[in-house]
Enzyme design. Structure first.
Site, PDB file in Angstrom:
ATOM      1  NE  ARG A 155      -3.474  -2.391   3.005  1.00 33.14           N
ATOM      2  CZ  ARG A 155      -3.155  -3.433   3.756  1.00 33.14           C
ATOM      3  NH1 ARG A 155      -2.044  -3.376   3.914  1.00 33.14           N
ATOM      4  NH2 ARG A 155      -4.037  -4.384   3.501  1.00 33.14           N
ATOM      5  CE  LYS A 179      -6.342  -1.000   4.846  1.00 29.40           C
ATOM      6  NZ  LYS A 179      -7.600  -1.241   4.258  1.00 29.40           N
ATOM      7  CG  HIS A 250      -4.504   0.788  -3.509  1.00 24.47           C
ATOM      8  ND1 HIS A 250      -3.923   0.934  -2.483  1.00 24.47           N
ATOM      9  CD2 HIS A 250      -5.567   0.000  -3.300  1.00 24.47           C
ATOM     10  CE1 HIS A 250      -4.370   0.195  -1.460  1.00 24.47           C
ATOM     11  NE2 HIS A 250      -5.304  -0.591  -2.025  1.00 24.47           N
ATOM     12  NE  ARG A 253      -2.992  -3.665  -1.053  1.00 29.88           N
ATOM     13  CZ  ARG A 253      -2.540  -4.451  -0.253  1.00 29.88           C
ATOM     14  NH1 ARG A 253      -1.187  -4.590  -0.453  1.00 29.88           N
ATOM     15  NH2 ARG A 253      -3.170  -5.040   0.455  1.00 29.88           N
ATOM     16  CG  HIS A 276      -6.071  -8.919   1.451  1.00 31.50           C
ATOM     17  ND1 HIS A 276      -6.259  -9.155   0.105  1.00 31.50           N
ATOM     18  CD2 HIS A 276      -5.815  -7.515   1.435  1.00 31.50           C
ATOM     19  CE1 HIS A 276      -6.300  -8.190  -0.835  1.00 31.50           C
ATOM     20  NE2 HIS A 276      -6.116  -7.071   0.111  1.00 31.50           N
ATOM     21  CE1 TYR A 285      -6.506  -6.561  -6.726  1.00 32.34           C
ATOM     22  CE2 TYR A 285      -6.629  -7.947  -4.503  1.00 32.34           C
ATOM     23  CZ  TYR A 285      -6.441  -6.726  -5.216  1.00 32.34           C
ATOM     24  OH  TYR A 285      -6.287  -5.660  -4.579  1.00 32.34           O
TER      25      TYR A 285
END
Length: 304
Positions: A155, A179, A250, A253, A276, A285
């Site tokens: 990110r 995150k 992004h 990514r 994730h 994806y």
């Protein structure tokens, strides 16, 4: 010396008081508006746009960023609702002469398919720094940044937070804090490592200032590169590369994940590299490149 308060904070506080006193909004709703509008107004401020002077195009660009960072459609709808209420308030209170959000509509609550570059488009984009300024001071920084984004799928916030201690280039890995400060190790290919080493050895030492600290990517004044500066670098090189798709940091990514899966990578491995927490976030994806899926079907299905 106290930090100077951004001028938009006073306007936001006035609006939040209006919600509480005039519309009897609950504390939770007020907190949601504070969070959503705080992000929106900070983004406008970074773009050099005053809230009362915002245009519909500014709002659409902000919404695009919400999509690009992977915000769920329901959260984006809540953000749009807050933005519409805020600009309506500014117009009603004669703090603005128009409502730029009047014709901004809520998205359908369906899964958003992010913009992805083809392998050929990505190659052209990665070569753009060499075309833009092959002898410029910033060529090495921009080339290293673009190569690193595509090589790792990190990110933009993770990229800008990198320090020298995070890089393990001899081992071919980077330590990323995502995150919730979750830590993960991501492989880095030799092409990106080569450009990172050149940037770190040849350019970065001369760019450093008292505010540089250990941050990898620096701006022209030697301070840490900002999120908006990273966006501008990507978009400027996209123009040079002749790419007309919506693009942001992004996009690297999204393209990283899609190209890995197209090449046969295991979904769980890609999930780990992206950081994730849920496989559901990675599964998007598998639905992006419909032409690739059709080609696989045509090649391998007995009736293809």
């Amino acid at each position: 010396m106290p930090e100077r308060e951004e001028p938009w904070r006073k306007t936001l506080e006035t609006f939040l008081n209006y919600l509480t006193l005039e519309r009897n909004f609950s504390g939770n709703t007020r907190a949601s508006y504070l969070n959503d509008l705080g992000r929106y107004l900070a983004w406008l401020h970074e773009c050099g746009v005053k809230p009362e002077e915002a245009a519909p195009g500014d709002i659409r660009k902000f919404i695009q960023e919400l999509h690009e960072i992977g915000l769920e459609a329901s959260s984006i709808a809540r953000n749009i609702s807050a933005i519409r209420s805020f600009h309506k308030f500014l117009l009603t209170e004669r703090l603005a002469t128009m409502n730029p959000a009047e014709n901004i509509h809520q998205p359908k609550l369906a899964r958003y398919l992010p913009s992805v570059l083809t392998i050929e488009e990505m190659a052209t984009l990665l070569d753009a720094p060499l075309k833009r300024h092959p002898t410029s001071t910033f060529m090495l920084r921009d080339k290293a940044m673009l190569e690193f984004l595509y090589a790792t799928g990190v990110r933009v916030s993770e990229l800008l937070g990198l320090s020298r201690l995070n890089l393990h280039m001899d081992d071919g890995f980077v330590r990323v804090f995502g995150k919730g400060s979750k830590e993960r190790l991501v492989p880095v290919g030799q092409t990106a490592i080569s450009w990172m080493k050149r940037y770190l050895d040849e350019l970065r030492p001369g760019m450093m200032s008292a505010t540089s600290h250990d941050t990898i990517f620096l701006n022209s004044r030697g301070g840490p590169l900002s999120r908006m500066a990273a966006w501008n670098i990507v978009r400027e090189h996209a123009v040079i590369a002749g790419i007309e798709k919506p693009i942001s940091p992004h996009t690297f990514r999204h393209s990283f994940a899609t190209h890995l899966l197209e090449g046969g990578a295991d979904l769980r491995v890609v999930q780990e590299m992206l950081g994730h927490s849920s496989i559901i976030a990675t599964q998007i994806y598998t639905h992006i490149d419909r032409s690739f899926i059709k080609e696989v079907h045509k090649t391998f299905h007995p009736r293809g």
